[in-house]
Design an enzyme around this catalytic site. Structure first.
Site, PDB file in Angstrom:
ATOM      1  N   CYS A  59       0.852  -1.196   0.000  1.00  0.00           N
ATOM      2  CA  CYS A  59       0.000   0.000   0.000  1.00  0.00           C
ATOM      3  C   CYS A  59       0.887   1.245   0.000  1.00  0.00           C
ATOM      4  O   CYS A  59       1.860   1.323   0.750  1.00  0.00           O
ATOM      5  CB  CYS A  59      -0.896  -0.007   1.239  1.00  0.00           C
ATOM      6  SG  CYS A  59      -2.009   1.409   1.287  1.00  0.00           S
ATOM      7  N   CYS A  63       0.694   4.558   6.964  1.00  0.00           N
ATOM      8  CA  CYS A  63       0.093   4.378   8.297  1.00  0.00           C
ATOM      9  C   CYS A  63       1.082   3.592   9.184  1.00  0.00           C
ATOM     10  O   CYS A  63       1.396   2.434   8.866  1.00  0.00           O
ATOM     11  CB  CYS A  63      -1.234   3.638   8.179  1.00  0.00           C
ATOM     12  SG  CYS A  63      -2.316   4.357   6.916  1.00  0.00           S
ATOM     13  N   CYS A  66       0.639  -0.148  10.262  1.00  0.00           N
ATOM     14  CA  CYS A  66       0.091  -1.121   9.319  1.00  0.00           C
ATOM     15  C   CYS A  66       1.143  -1.966   8.610  1.00  0.00           C
ATOM     16  O   CYS A  66       2.008  -1.444   7.905  1.00  0.00           O
ATOM     17  CB  CYS A  66      -0.765  -0.396   8.279  1.00  0.00           C
ATOM     18  SG  CYS A  66      -1.550  -1.560   7.145  1.00  0.00           S
ATOM     19  N   CYS A 103     -17.054  -8.463   4.774  1.00  0.00           N
ATOM     20  CA  CYS A 103     -16.280  -7.233   4.546  1.00  0.00           C
ATOM     21  C   CYS A 103     -15.055  -7.559   3.698  1.00  0.00           C
ATOM     22  O   CYS A 103     -14.350  -8.530   3.983  1.00  0.00           O
ATOM     23  CB  CYS A 103     -15.818  -6.642   5.864  1.00  0.00           C
ATOM     24  SG  CYS A 103     -17.175  -6.392   7.014  1.00  0.00           S
ATOM     25  N   CYS A 134     -19.715  -5.119   2.806  1.00  0.00           N
ATOM     26  CA  CYS A 134     -18.948  -3.974   3.295  1.00  0.00           C
ATOM     27  C   CYS A 134     -17.614  -3.994   2.576  1.00  0.00           C
ATOM     28  O   CYS A 134     -17.076  -5.065   2.303  1.00  0.00           O
ATOM     29  CB  CYS A 134     -18.730  -4.105   4.801  1.00  0.00           C
ATOM     30  SG  CYS A 134     -17.701  -2.795   5.496  1.00  0.00           S
ATOM     31  N   CYS A 194     -19.051   2.743   8.204  1.00  0.00           N
ATOM     32  CA  CYS A 194     -18.317   2.036   9.250  1.00  0.00           C
ATOM     33  C   CYS A 194     -17.047   2.847   9.471  1.00  0.00           C
ATOM     34  O   CYS A 194     -16.231   2.964   8.552  1.00  0.00           O
ATOM     35  CB  CYS A 194     -17.991   0.614   8.783  1.00  0.00           C
ATOM     36  SG  CYS A 194     -16.919  -0.282   9.899  1.00  0.00           S
ATOM     37  N   ARG A 266     -17.859  -1.991  17.418  1.00  0.00           N
ATOM     38  CA  ARG A 266     -17.211  -3.265  17.093  1.00  0.00           C
ATOM     39  C   ARG A 266     -15.889  -3.457  17.832  1.00  0.00           C
ATOM     40  O   ARG A 266     -15.000  -2.620  17.773  1.00  0.00           O
ATOM     41  CB  ARG A 266     -16.965  -3.385  15.592  1.00  0.00           C
ATOM     42  CG  ARG A 266     -16.248  -4.685  15.254  1.00  0.00           C
ATOM     43  CD  ARG A 266     -16.093  -4.915  13.783  1.00  0.00           C
ATOM     44  NE  ARG A 266     -17.370  -5.021  13.141  1.00  0.00           N
ATOM     45  CZ  ARG A 266     -17.652  -4.481  11.951  1.00  0.00           C
ATOM     46  NH1 ARG A 266     -16.735  -3.814  11.303  1.00  0.00           N
ATOM     47  NH2 ARG A 266     -18.838  -4.623  11.431  1.00  0.00           N
TER      48      ARG A 266
HETATM   49  S1  SF4 Z   1      -4.084   1.087   6.979  1.00  0.00           S
HETATM   50 FE1  SF4 Z   1      -2.589  -0.050   5.764  1.00  0.00          FE
HETATM   51  S2  SF4 Z   1      -3.751  -0.749   3.984  1.00  0.00           S
HETATM   52 FE2  SF4 Z   1      -4.953   0.892   4.938  1.00  0.00          FE
HETATM   53  S3  SF4 Z   1      -4.297   2.754   3.915  1.00  0.00           S
HETATM   54 FE3  SF4 Z   1      -2.974   2.565   5.717  1.00  0.00          FE
HETATM   55  S4  SF4 Z   1      -1.164   1.458   4.967  1.00  0.00           S
HETATM   56 FE4  SF4 Z   1      -2.782   1.197   3.433  1.00  0.00          FE
END
Ligand code: SF4
Length: 351
Positions: A59, A63, A66, A103, A134, A194, A266
């Site tokens: 991705c 984040c 993540c 989901c 979802c 959500c 949740r």
């Molecule tokens: S949480 Fe993970 S998958 Fe979602 S946008 Fe951020 S880096 Fe990408």
């Protein structure tokens, strides 16, 4: 505040009010949350969803929590967009074990024009199986939101993650305003929202309160509010973050329940690290939705059987979809009741 007072649905929470909720004695807070919960829900029903990662890793977002971010090296096995047929098979399996909502999550900044047709086919196919649908696909533009709504998508997940004040410490590649814009498009399209956040990112109490204020002060509350506990993954910048105090986590669920009385709250990522007692306390605090099944995107989730055993021990039943509240959970419920009976027999024999 009187712990038994009923709280109307509001969209004008102030930081001082929310901090006062958090700072109540634990028992008063839980009593108030349980009282509010019982005004709007059957306290012994929990909604169960299954989550499937339809595209994993690489991705472009950063984040810090993540393992799917391409910015960090976590050894995660990447996977391109799954074939529609595989997704539909997974949805059928989820239905067979009692899930009512399926989901589908993709690690994208936003869906591409090339991928949209497949995504829309997945929505239509899962819907045709009689499941609620979802998706979480990143930022959406107006056209994509409308196309998803037209295909029959029931919910769109897009978390705010944390407070606007703390957000820049966690994500730099997407703004808070972007997130709010996607939520507004989803709401305008008629789909349900959500949206929730994560605890354990190094945020303060004010940040937790301000996250809940952002959600509760939206023009309409999200129908579903996932509260996640950070799953620390080696290779991510937050791998060594301090553990969340379990009671602070429960307090956050309780405050979310009070502020958004009609939403499903949740108990989400991080559940694997919670023992049965903590999960029971979470349900008492007003959590009434879980992810159910083998995997929660890329981190381990307690197995479905274990969940059903816990439900049976607590006298909790899976919430049924209004439209087909008949056969869907029957097998899972019967199995759980059989297991409850045998554990009762064991208990009786032991005492
Ligand atoms: S949480 Fe993970 S998958 Fe979602 S946008 Fe951020 S880096 Fe990408």
């Amino acid at each position: 505040m009187n712990a038994t007072a009923s709280i109307a649905t509001r969209h004008d929470w102030s930081l001082a009010e929310v901090k006062a909720l958090f700072e109540q004695p634990f028992n008063d807070l839980l009593f108030q949350a349980q009282t509010v919960h019982r005004e709007h829900f059957d306290a012994n029903r929990v909604q169960v969803s299954t989550l499937l990662s339809i595209k994993t890793g690489a991705c472009p977002e950063d984040c810090k929590y993540c393992p799917q971010s391409g910015h960090y090296n976590t050894g995660l096995e990447k996977q391109k967009l799954l074939e529609v047929q595989k997704v539909l098979q997974a949805a059928a399996d989820a239905k067979a074990i009692g899930s009512t909502r399926f989901c589908m999550g993709a690690a994208w900044k936003h869906p591409s024009a090339k991928d949209m047709p497949y995504v829309l086919e997945m929505v239509k196919g899962v819907k045709a199986l009689g499941l609620e649908t979802c998706m979480t696909l990143g930022k959406l533009d107006k056209e994509q939101t409308a196309a998803l709504a037209d295909a029959g998508l029931d919910y769109y997940n897009h978390n705010l993650d944390t407070s606007p004040e703390f957000y820049g410490n966690i994500i730099t590649t997407r703004t808070y305003a972007d997130r709010l814009e996607t939520l507004a498009y989803v709401r305008d399209s008629g789909m349900k929202i959500c949206s929730g956040g994560i605890l354990g990112l190094g945020e303060s109490l004010d940040d937790r309160a301000n996250l809940l204020i952002q959600l509760a002060n939206l023009p309409e509350h999200p129908e579903s509010v996932p509260i996640n506990m950070l799953v620390k993954v080696k290779g991510t910048p937050l791998a060594e973050e301090k553990d969340v105090d379990p009671f602070d986590f429960i307090r956050t669920l309780a405050v979310a329940r009070i502020m958004m009385p009609k939403s499903h709250v949740r108990l989400s990522a991080g559940r694997e690290a919670m023992n049965d007692q903590m999960q029971a306390l979470a349900f008492f605090a007003g959590a009434n939705s879980i992810f159910y099944g083998e995997k929660l995107l890329t981190t381990v989730n307690p197995q479905a059987n274990k969940d059903m055993e816990l439900f049976a021990r607590l006298g909790i039943k899976p919430e049924e979809r209004e439209e087909h509240a008949d056969e869907v959970h029957q097998a899972a419920i019967e199995q759980a009741l059989i297991e409850q009976k045998s554990s009762e027999q064991f208990y009786n024999a032991a005492v």
